[in-house]
Motif scaffolding. Sequence first.
Motif, PDB file in Angstrom:
ATOM      1  N   PRO A 157       0.656  -1.456   0.118  1.00 32.44           N
ATOM      2  CA  PRO A 157       0.153  -0.042  -0.066  1.00 32.44           C
ATOM      3  C   PRO A 157       0.805   1.411   0.002  1.00 32.44           C
ATOM      4  O   PRO A 157       0.311   2.286  -0.063  1.00 32.44           O
ATOM      5  CB  PRO A 157      -0.839  -0.155   1.286  1.00 32.44           C
ATOM      6  N   GLY A 158       2.020   1.147   0.494  1.00 32.34           N
ATOM      7  CA  GLY A 158       2.973   2.442   0.617  1.00 32.34           C
ATOM      8  C   GLY A 158       4.285   1.961  -0.075  1.00 32.34           C
ATOM      9  O   GLY A 158       4.457   1.590  -1.250  1.00 32.34           O
ATOM     10  N   ILE A 159       5.440   2.506   0.353  1.00 34.20           N
ATOM     11  CA  ILE A 159       6.782   2.502   0.016  1.00 34.20           C
ATOM     12  C   ILE A 159       7.170   1.271   0.068  1.00 34.20           C
ATOM     13  O   ILE A 159       8.393   0.779  -0.529  1.00 34.20           O
ATOM     14  CB  ILE A 159       7.571   3.551   0.517  1.00 34.20           C
ATOM     15  N   ILE A 160       6.622   0.238   0.797  1.00 35.03           N
ATOM     16  CA  ILE A 160       7.551  -1.346   1.072  1.00 35.03           C
ATOM     17  C   ILE A 160       6.299  -2.078   1.057  1.00 35.03           C
ATOM     18  O   ILE A 160       5.194  -2.042   1.364  1.00 35.03           O
ATOM     19  CB  ILE A 160       8.202  -1.239   2.482  1.00 35.03           C
ATOM     20  N   PRO A 161       6.672  -3.414   0.432  1.00 36.70           N
ATOM     21  CA  PRO A 161       5.805  -4.572   0.747  1.00 36.70           C
ATOM     22  C   PRO A 161       5.776  -4.986   2.098  1.00 36.70           C
ATOM     23  O   PRO A 161       6.505  -4.900   2.852  1.00 36.70           O
ATOM     24  CB  PRO A 161       6.467  -5.584  -0.079  1.00 36.70           C
ATOM     25  N   LEU A 162       4.387  -5.392   2.370  1.00 33.62           N
ATOM     26  CA  LEU A 162       4.195  -6.034   3.906  1.00 33.62           C
ATOM     27  C   LEU A 162       4.689  -7.062   4.093  1.00 33.62           C
ATOM     28  O   LEU A 162       3.809  -8.187   4.130  1.00 33.62           O
ATOM     29  CB  LEU A 162       2.571  -5.386   4.219  1.00 33.62           C
ATOM     30  N   ARG A 163       5.938  -7.446   4.089  1.00 36.32           N
ATOM     31  CA  ARG A 163       6.523  -8.707   4.529  1.00 36.32           C
ATOM     32  C   ARG A 163       7.929  -8.419   4.963  1.00 36.32           C
ATOM     33  O   ARG A 163       8.164  -7.081   5.048  1.00 36.32           O
ATOM     34  CB  ARG A 163       6.496  -9.552   3.459  1.00 36.32           C
ATOM     35  N   PRO A 164       8.535  -9.440   5.673  1.00 38.62           N
ATOM     36  CA  PRO A 164       9.954  -9.156   6.054  1.00 38.62           C
ATOM     37  C   PRO A 164      10.953  -8.471   4.891  1.00 38.62           C
ATOM     38  O   PRO A 164      10.890  -8.964   3.775  1.00 38.62           O
ATOM     39  CB  PRO A 164      10.339 -10.456   6.360  1.00 38.62           C
ATOM     40  N   LEU A 165      11.599  -7.214   5.152  1.00 39.27           N
ATOM     41  CA  LEU A 165      12.379  -6.445   4.209  1.00 39.27           C
ATOM     42  C   LEU A 165      13.517  -7.021   3.860  1.00 39.27           C
ATOM     43  O   LEU A 165      14.434  -7.555   4.728  1.00 39.27           O
ATOM     44  CB  LEU A 165      12.315  -4.982   4.571  1.00 39.27           C
ATOM     45  N   THR A 166      14.064  -6.921   2.734  1.00 38.12           N
ATOM     46  CA  THR A 166      15.466  -7.135   2.241  1.00 38.12           C
ATOM     47  C   THR A 166      16.117  -5.816   2.191  1.00 38.12           C
ATOM     48  O   THR A 166      15.625  -4.821   2.320  1.00 38.12           O
ATOM     49  CB  THR A 166      15.516  -7.740   0.737  1.00 38.12           C
ATOM     50  N   MET A 167      17.302  -5.909   1.938  1.00 38.07           N
ATOM     51  CA  MET A 167      18.351  -4.718   1.795  1.00 38.07           C
ATOM     52  C   MET A 167      17.563  -3.859   0.497  1.00 38.07           C
ATOM     53  O   MET A 167      17.636  -2.571   0.752  1.00 38.07           O
ATOM     54  CB  MET A 167      19.508  -4.959   1.616  1.00 38.07           C
ATOM     55  N   ASN A 168      17.267  -4.405  -0.604  1.00 33.00           N
ATOM     56  CA  ASN A 168      16.784  -3.582  -1.505  1.00 33.00           C
ATOM     57  C   ASN A 168      15.563  -2.947  -1.126  1.00 33.00           C
ATOM     58  O   ASN A 168      15.236  -1.772  -1.706  1.00 33.00           O
ATOM     59  CB  ASN A 168      16.476  -4.672  -2.633  1.00 33.00           C
ATOM     60  N   ASP A 169      14.374  -3.653  -0.443  1.00 27.66           N
ATOM     61  CA  ASP A 169      13.446  -3.181  -0.017  1.00 27.66           C
ATOM     62  C   ASP A 169      13.661  -1.720   0.772  1.00 27.66           C
ATOM     63  O   ASP A 169      13.053  -0.856   0.771  1.00 27.66           O
ATOM     64  CB  ASP A 169      12.657  -4.210   0.890  1.00 27.66           C
ATOM     65  N   LEU A 170      14.580  -1.893   1.646  1.00 20.68           N
ATOM     66  CA  LEU A 170      14.929  -0.780   2.764  1.00 20.68           C
ATOM     67  C   LEU A 170      15.504   0.544   1.739  1.00 20.68           C
ATOM     68  O   LEU A 170      14.981   1.440   1.944  1.00 20.68           O
ATOM     69  CB  LEU A 170      15.931  -1.319   3.776  1.00 20.68           C
ATOM     70  N   VAL A 171      16.529   0.235   0.877  1.00 24.86           N
ATOM     71  CA  VAL A 171      17.151   1.398   0.184  1.00 24.86           C
ATOM     72  C   VAL A 171      16.009   1.969  -0.682  1.00 24.86           C
ATOM     73  O   VAL A 171      15.939   3.220  -0.687  1.00 24.86           O
ATOM     74  CB  VAL A 171      18.248   0.900  -0.675  1.00 24.86           C
ATOM     75  N   GLY A 172      15.269   1.245  -1.533  1.00 29.24           N
ATOM     76  CA  GLY A 172      14.367   1.641  -2.343  1.00 29.24           C
ATOM     77  C   GLY A 172      13.246   2.408  -1.771  1.00 29.24           C
ATOM     78  O   GLY A 172      12.793   3.096  -1.848  1.00 29.24           O
ATOM     79  N   GLY A 173      12.748   1.676  -0.568  1.00 26.69           N
ATOM     80  CA  GLY A 173      11.689   2.448   0.214  1.00 26.69           C
ATOM     81  C   GLY A 173      12.083   3.709   0.899  1.00 26.69           C
ATOM     82  O   GLY A 173      11.423   4.835   0.731  1.00 26.69           O
TER      83      GLY A 173
END
Length: 403
Positions: free
Chosen positions: A84-100
């Motif tokens: 719904p926002g800047i991250i997928p609602l699941r445990p995050l990877t490094m790419n998810d953190l930086v991209g978010g």
Amino acid sequence: MSDQGWTAPGAPSGRPEPDPYAGRPGPPPVPGPAPAPAPAAAQPGYPPPQPPPGYPGYPGFAGYPPQQRLGVPPQQTRFVDFRPGIIPLRPLTMNDLVGGVFRAVRGNVAATVGLAALTSLVFLVPFTALGAWVSSTEESVTLEESVADGTAGLVGTLGSMIPSIGSWFSTILLAGFLAYVIGQAVLGRKVSAGETWRGTIPRIWALAGATLLTSLAILLTLAVILGIPVGLLVAGGVGGDDGTVAAGVGLLLLALLLAIPALLLIWTRLAFVTPSVVLENLGVGAAFARSWRLTGSGFWRILGIRLLSSIAISIVGSLITAPLAILAAALTFTGLPLDQVYIWQAVITGATGVVAGAITTPVTAGIDSLLYVDQRIRREGLDVHLVQTAQGTAAPPWPRAAS
């Protein structure tokens, strides 16, 4: 032809008439209208996050990945992210953190880069002016003359460092701003600079207290670890005892080896103090305890991500501010009097702080805030609450500032 034995149709007779259809299959049933489908049952709400036994890694998921609970077929769950926002609602990877973080910055430029630049200017302009004034009281001598005078340059060095105090104060507010922006961006909300200010400013004293206590904890740790070796070095230097000096040097090297992991431990275990203060509205002591509990598991992962991101962002920041740093170092070779050199160095330090505050601080603070969200997803099933919030069946896990 005789009519004996003939009976008119329909007239009663003494014997039963044979059934002409006896032994034949009956006619096929007439197809009726298809029954109306039963109304679909209402989609049940998500169960409250209760960690099921024997399902490590997804506490609170009720035994199913979140995508499967959203009605996605099991064979597709690994390819679908509910975002719904800047991250997928699941445990995050490094790419998810930086991209978010970069998605949050791009979507909220005024509330991130704009507020960062403005806050840095508000704090650094007066502190830079103070540093320049202190530096102007330095002796107006050349660099060669200052070498002969052991006390020359002390006041100027102090003045050139004063702008760094302004950078420290601005970082307190910037970390709070980014925690608020990231929290709303995870829910899919864009915020203005005014809303970010209203959502963060009530927590300013708690933020300042938490930052001060964190700094004191680091200084106290260094004092305890390095105090004895430094004391031995001082005592050996005053008394002229070479054995005491040698012991002090050996203990100092050992203390430095112990200080590094101790500082990394404190730096990591207190990483979520600011998000806890801003997003959970906790006091200083409760925020410290909250951060300590959240980092109890996954410590090495949090440490590695924070170290990697800090090193990468420091390199990028150094490349951006390298021309200013080279200019500050070159001033000592221009022949200017020492007081003028330190005045310009104070001004350059202030300008460097503004650039670094506007560019690098939002990224580092954003990484910490998303790590806080990720750790709550892993340990507390926060993603279930976030899904419910996105569907309108639950209140947000953190409030939004009043208009």
